[in-house]
Each structure stands twice: as C-alpha cells, then as structure tokens.
Design a protein around this motif. Structure first.
Motif, PDB file in Angstrom:
ATOM      1  N   GLY A 117       0.711  -0.771   0.027  1.00  0.00           N
ATOM      2  CA  GLY A 117       0.007  -0.254  -0.353  1.00  0.00           C
ATOM      3  C   GLY A 117       0.945   1.550  -0.081  1.00  0.00           C
ATOM      4  N   GLY A 118      -0.270   2.778   0.264  1.00  0.00           N
ATOM      5  CA  GLY A 118       1.102   3.238   0.125  1.00  0.00           C
ATOM      6  C   GLY A 118      -0.194   5.408   0.105  1.00  0.00           C
ATOM      7  N   SER A 119      -0.538   4.771   1.219  1.00  0.00           N
ATOM      8  CA  SER A 119      -2.153   5.071   2.364  1.00  0.00           C
ATOM      9  C   SER A 119      -0.375   6.084   3.542  1.00  0.00           C
ATOM     10  CB  SER A 119      -2.855   4.767   2.958  1.00  0.00           C
ATOM     11  OG  SER A 119      -2.477   4.106   4.575  1.00  0.00           O
ATOM     12  N   ASP A 120      -1.529   7.660   3.897  1.00  0.00           N
ATOM     13  CA  ASP A 120      -0.705   8.543   4.578  1.00  0.00           C
ATOM     14  C   ASP A 120      -0.290   7.739   5.568  1.00  0.00           C
ATOM     15  OD1 ASP A 120      -1.120  10.572   2.669  1.00  0.00           O
ATOM     16  OD2 ASP A 120      -2.307  11.534   3.677  1.00  0.00           O
ATOM     17  N   TYR A 121      -1.015   6.359   5.865  1.00  0.00           N
ATOM     18  CA  TYR A 121      -0.480   6.041   6.970  1.00  0.00           C
ATOM     19  C   TYR A 121       0.602   4.473   6.729  1.00  0.00           C
ATOM     20  CZ  TYR A 121      -0.616   2.559  10.377  1.00  0.00           C
ATOM     21  OH  TYR A 121       0.006   1.351  11.893  1.00  0.00           O
ATOM     22  N   ILE A 122       0.731   4.288   5.753  1.00  0.00           N
ATOM     23  CA  ILE A 122       1.841   3.621   5.464  1.00  0.00           C
ATOM     24  C   ILE A 122       3.450   3.921   5.372  1.00  0.00           C
ATOM     25  CG2 ILE A 122       2.321   1.639   3.270  1.00  0.00           C
ATOM     26  CD1 ILE A 122       0.566   0.561   5.458  1.00  0.00           C
ATOM     27  N   ILE A 123       2.730   6.107   4.359  1.00  0.00           N
ATOM     28  CA  ILE A 123       4.642   6.198   4.023  1.00  0.00           C
ATOM     29  C   ILE A 123       4.728   6.974   5.915  1.00  0.00           C
ATOM     30  CG2 ILE A 123       5.025   8.707   3.990  1.00  0.00           C
ATOM     31  CD1 ILE A 123       4.186   6.816   1.536  1.00  0.00           C
ATOM     32  N   SER A 124       3.997   6.335   6.644  1.00  0.00           N
ATOM     33  CA  SER A 124       4.668   6.924   8.216  1.00  0.00           C
ATOM     34  C   SER A 124       5.702   6.265   9.047  1.00  0.00           C
ATOM     35  CB  SER A 124       3.503   7.975   9.272  1.00  0.00           C
ATOM     36  OG  SER A 124       2.054   7.204   9.028  1.00  0.00           O
ATOM     37  N   VAL A 125       4.955   4.249   8.302  1.00  0.00           N
ATOM     38  CA  VAL A 125       5.148   4.184   9.117  1.00  0.00           C
ATOM     39  C   VAL A 125       6.962   3.679   8.221  1.00  0.00           C
ATOM     40  CG1 VAL A 125       5.046   0.684   8.528  1.00  0.00           C
ATOM     41  CG2 VAL A 125       3.020   2.366   9.239  1.00  0.00           C
ATOM     42  N   VAL A 126       6.368   3.435   7.215  1.00  0.00           N
ATOM     43  CA  VAL A 126       8.093   3.604   6.469  1.00  0.00           C
ATOM     44  C   VAL A 126       9.221   3.804   7.222  1.00  0.00           C
ATOM     45  CG1 VAL A 126       9.222   3.758   4.005  1.00  0.00           C
ATOM     46  CG2 VAL A 126       6.345   2.555   4.039  1.00  0.00           C
ATOM     47  N   GLU A 127       8.701   5.635   7.094  1.00  0.00           N
ATOM     48  CA  GLU A 127       9.492   6.295   8.066  1.00  0.00           C
ATOM     49  C   GLU A 127      10.260   6.007   9.382  1.00  0.00           C
ATOM     50  OE1 GLU A 127       7.678  10.582   5.148  1.00  0.00           O
ATOM     51  OE2 GLU A 127       6.865  10.243   7.976  1.00  0.00           O
ATOM     52  N   ARG A 128       9.210   5.673  10.167  1.00  0.00           N
ATOM     53  CA  ARG A 128       9.649   4.533  11.068  1.00  0.00           C
ATOM     54  C   ARG A 128      10.632   3.972  11.096  1.00  0.00           C
ATOM     55  NH1 ARG A 128       7.698   4.774  17.326  1.00  0.00           N
ATOM     56  NH2 ARG A 128       6.185   6.352  16.882  1.00  0.00           N
ATOM     57  N   LEU A 129      10.075   2.608  10.067  1.00  0.00           N
ATOM     58  CA  LEU A 129      11.150   1.670   9.910  1.00  0.00           C
ATOM     59  C   LEU A 129      11.831   2.010   9.251  1.00  0.00           C
ATOM     60  CD1 LEU A 129       8.069  -0.792   8.386  1.00  0.00           C
ATOM     61  CD2 LEU A 129       8.962  -0.992  10.867  1.00  0.00           C
ATOM     62  N   THR A 130      12.833   2.889   8.673  1.00  0.00           N
ATOM     63  CA  THR A 130      13.474   2.640   8.292  1.00  0.00           C
ATOM     64  C   THR A 130      14.977   3.783   9.379  1.00  0.00           C
ATOM     65  OG1 THR A 130      13.044   4.935   6.635  1.00  0.00           O
ATOM     66  CG2 THR A 130      12.862   3.276   5.235  1.00  0.00           C
ATOM     67  N   SER A 131      13.991   4.544  10.000  1.00  0.00           N
ATOM     68  CA  SER A 131      14.634   5.372  10.636  1.00  0.00           C
ATOM     69  C   SER A 131      15.167   4.514  12.397  1.00  0.00           C
ATOM     70  CB  SER A 131      13.828   6.201  11.466  1.00  0.00           C
ATOM     71  OG  SER A 131      12.560   5.798  12.684  1.00  0.00           O
ATOM     72  N   VAL A 132      14.639   3.106  12.348  1.00  0.00           N
ATOM     73  CA  VAL A 132      15.360   2.013  13.803  1.00  0.00           C
ATOM     74  C   VAL A 132      16.175   0.553  12.642  1.00  0.00           C
ATOM     75  CG1 VAL A 132      13.467   3.320  14.867  1.00  0.00           C
ATOM     76  CG2 VAL A 132      13.009   0.755  13.153  1.00  0.00           C
ATOM     77  N   GLY A 133      16.391   1.773  11.082  1.00  0.00           N
ATOM     78  CA  GLY A 133      16.917   0.305  10.877  1.00  0.00           C
ATOM     79  C   GLY A 133      16.242  -1.057  10.110  1.00  0.00           C
ATOM     80  N   ILE A 134      15.176  -0.432   9.606  1.00  0.00           N
ATOM     81  CA  ILE A 134      14.737  -1.472   9.296  1.00  0.00           C
ATOM     82  C   ILE A 134      14.440  -1.651   7.377  1.00  0.00           C
ATOM     83  CG2 ILE A 134      12.966  -3.622   8.586  1.00  0.00           C
ATOM     84  CD1 ILE A 134      12.327  -2.893  12.115  1.00  0.00           C
ATOM     85  N   PRO A 135      14.973  -2.213   6.461  1.00  0.00           N
ATOM     86  CA  PRO A 135      15.106  -1.885   5.576  1.00  0.00           C
ATOM     87  C   PRO A 135      13.292  -2.162   4.531  1.00  0.00           C
ATOM     88  CG  PRO A 135      17.251  -2.893   5.525  1.00  0.00           C
ATOM     89  CD  PRO A 135      16.251  -3.138   6.876  1.00  0.00           C
ATOM     90  N   VAL A 136      13.058  -1.508   3.919  1.00  0.00           N
ATOM     91  CA  VAL A 136      11.707  -1.782   3.355  1.00  0.00           C
ATOM     92  C   VAL A 136      11.167  -2.016   1.628  1.00  0.00           C
ATOM     93  CG1 VAL A 136       9.045  -0.995   3.088  1.00  0.00           C
ATOM     94  CG2 VAL A 136      10.497  -0.352   5.917  1.00  0.00           C
ATOM     95  N   MET A 137      10.411  -3.051   1.548  1.00  0.00           N
ATOM     96  CA  MET A 137       9.750  -3.243  -0.050  1.00  0.00           C
ATOM     97  C   MET A 137       8.729  -2.543  -0.270  1.00  0.00           C
ATOM     98  SD  MET A 137      10.642  -6.547  -2.396  1.00  0.00           S
ATOM     99  CE  MET A 137      11.499  -7.237  -2.426  1.00  0.00           C
ATOM    100  N   GLY A 138       8.644  -2.076  -0.996  1.00  0.00           N
ATOM    101  CA  GLY A 138       6.851  -1.313  -0.720  1.00  0.00           C
ATOM    102  C   GLY A 138       6.042  -2.780  -1.891  1.00  0.00           C
ATOM    103  N   HIS A 139       5.334  -2.317  -1.731  1.00  0.00           N
ATOM    104  CA  HIS A 139       3.966  -3.098  -3.220  1.00  0.00           C
ATOM    105  C   HIS A 139       3.049  -2.575  -3.296  1.00  0.00           C
ATOM    106  CE1 HIS A 139       1.914  -7.639  -3.708  1.00  0.00           C
ATOM    107  NE2 HIS A 139       1.884  -6.660  -4.612  1.00  0.00           N
TER     108      HIS A 139
END
Ligand code: KIV
Length: 266
Positions: A117-139
């Motif tokens: 997904g690409g909703s505003d909520y998902i964007i904030s999840v990605v920001e937080r995950l990458t900020s703690v060092g978890i690489p994220v693949m979108g879909h």
C-alpha cells in the motif's frame, strides 16, 4: 561465496541498468538452492498462506507462521537479501505494532520487510521502520491484502489516471525510504512509466518487461501449486509430477517388498 546482497547493491543494480531476480521460499533448503542459483532476493511471501498452508488467500496467515518460515529461510541463505512479507494486520494497527512485528522478523534473520500500500499511514510506517534501521520493500498495483476491497484479482493502473495515482504513491514511498517497490498485475506500459520515474528499482510481479527486476512465487516456477497458474508466471519444472511419481514408486516398492533392499539395512 560471492558478496552478500545489500540494499546498496540492489539500488546499484538499477543505476547500472542490471536486472535482478526475486523468488519466494518458505523452507531452509529451497532457500539454499535459490541462493546457490544466484537469486538476488529471497522473499518469504505471504503467498505461503496458499501454496504452503493451503489457505484460501493470503489474509489468513499470521505473524507466528511468518516467524517460523522466516527463521527457516534465513538459515538457508548466505548471499541473497532476505525479505519477509509482513502479513495482514501485522503493521496496520499502529506504528508501534509495525516496528515490533517487523523488528521481530529482523531478529529472526530477515534483512528487510515488505509491506503493501501507499496510504499516508503506510508512508509514516515506512518512515519509522527505516529510521530504526529496517529496510522496507513497498508493494503497489494489485495488493493481495486488499483483495476484498479491490473486488478480486483485477489488473490495476490501466488508465493514465490510475497509473498516475500509483506513481504518486510510489514517489511518496521512495521519499519515505523504501529500497524497492513490487508492482503487481498492471499493464507493462504503466509499469514502465512508473519505473522510469523512480530512482529506486521496481520489481515486476505480472507488470511486464520494463521493471528493474522480476519476482515469481517459486511454487508456480517449480510447478508445485496446482490450484491455478497466473498468466504472468512461467513454469520451469513439474515438481508436482515428480513428487507424485516418486511417492507412487515408493508406495509400490513397499507393497511389493522391494524397499528396503540389502544395501538399505543394518
Ligand atoms: O506473497 C508473495 O509471494 C508476494 C510476491 C509474489 C510479490 O507478495
């Protein structure tokens, strides 16, 4: 052993216009064979719900099951980048839950996670995950966890307007820090348009020839999942037949007293 695949290497593939490969695996030794064959990313897809557990769709699988398969696959891989597909509801309830559940997969041996997904909520999840060092693949495109809302397995991004909507989400995901994006079931012209507009790689799952990488479900590739074969999948083997024939021969040998023989006893 060749060099471990990292997010930087994956991004470099796109910069160098080098195609890369992604296959799913759910057990240790399948993962080992894929790794040794040179597959760049091994994905513990939530497709395992259907192809390994026999569920009707991917939404039934939970975080406990994904944990077990993640541990098994991570043990089999040396070179490839290992990504766990986060199951339905494991990252939707709050950003804290998302960090906890995704972080758990990293502890179990994944190198990154995939979320849909690409909703505003998902964007904030990605920001937080990458900020703690978890690489994220979108879909994006067809997102199986939205099956009920999309009304079935329907091709996405068919019009210029629909493709632009997906591109907008892709751009937001890119800015939020995803290292790649799966584009599922869309016309290849739309996927090309999106691919050409991004600096991170796109991974086609039925999105045609112009993405930077290709992903398939390994059970489709090996001919092990009999329920249906998507138009975009290519079957390279008939493992279903191999398993059936071997089991049948074993059954015959046992019943005819041909197994075990002298060399197979103590
Ligand atoms: O669940 C899965 O296997 C996937 C890929 C096919 C992209 O999401």
């Amino acid at each position: 052993m060749s060099k471990k695949v990292t997010v930087n290497i994956i991004k470099q593939y796109k910069a160098n216009k080098e195609k890369f490969s992604v296959l799913t695996a759910y057990d240790c030794y399948t993962a080992k064979y894929l790794d040794e064959a040179g597959i760049d990313i091994v994905l513990i897809g939530d497709s395992l719900a259907m192809v390994a557990l026999g569920y009707e769709n991917t939404n039934s699988v939970g975080i406990e099951e994904m944990s077990i398969f993640t541990k098994a696959v991570a043990k089999g891989v040396n070179r490839a980048f290992v990504v766990t597909d986060m199951p339905f509801l494991s990252y939707h309830t709050s950003i804290e839950d998302a960090v906890k559940n995704c972080g758990q997969m990293i502890k179990f041996g994944a190198n990154g996670v995939k979320i849909e997904g690409g909703s505003d909520y998902i964007i904030s999840v990605v920001e937080r995950l990458t900020s703690v060092g978890i690489p994220v693949m979108g879909h994006l495109g067809f997102t199986p966890q939205f099956l009920n809302q999309l009304g079935g397995y329907k091709i996405q991004g068919k019009t210029k307007e629909a493709a632009n909507k997906i591109l907008l989400q892709a751009k937001k995901l890119e800015k939020a820090g995803v290292f790649s994006i799966v584009l599922e079931m869309m016309p290849e012209d739309s996927a090309k348009y999106i691919t050409d507009s991004l600096t991170i790689p796109t991974i086609s799952c039925g999105a045609g020839r112009y993405c930077d990488a290709q992903v398939l479900v390994s059970d489709d590739v090996f001919g092990k999942y009999p329920e249906f074969k998507p138009k975009f999948a290519r079957k390279y083997a008939d493992m279903g037949k191999l398993i059936f024939d071997s089991a049948k021969k074993f059954n015959d040998d046992v019943k005819n007293g041909k197994f075990p023989d002298e060399s197979e006893v103590f």
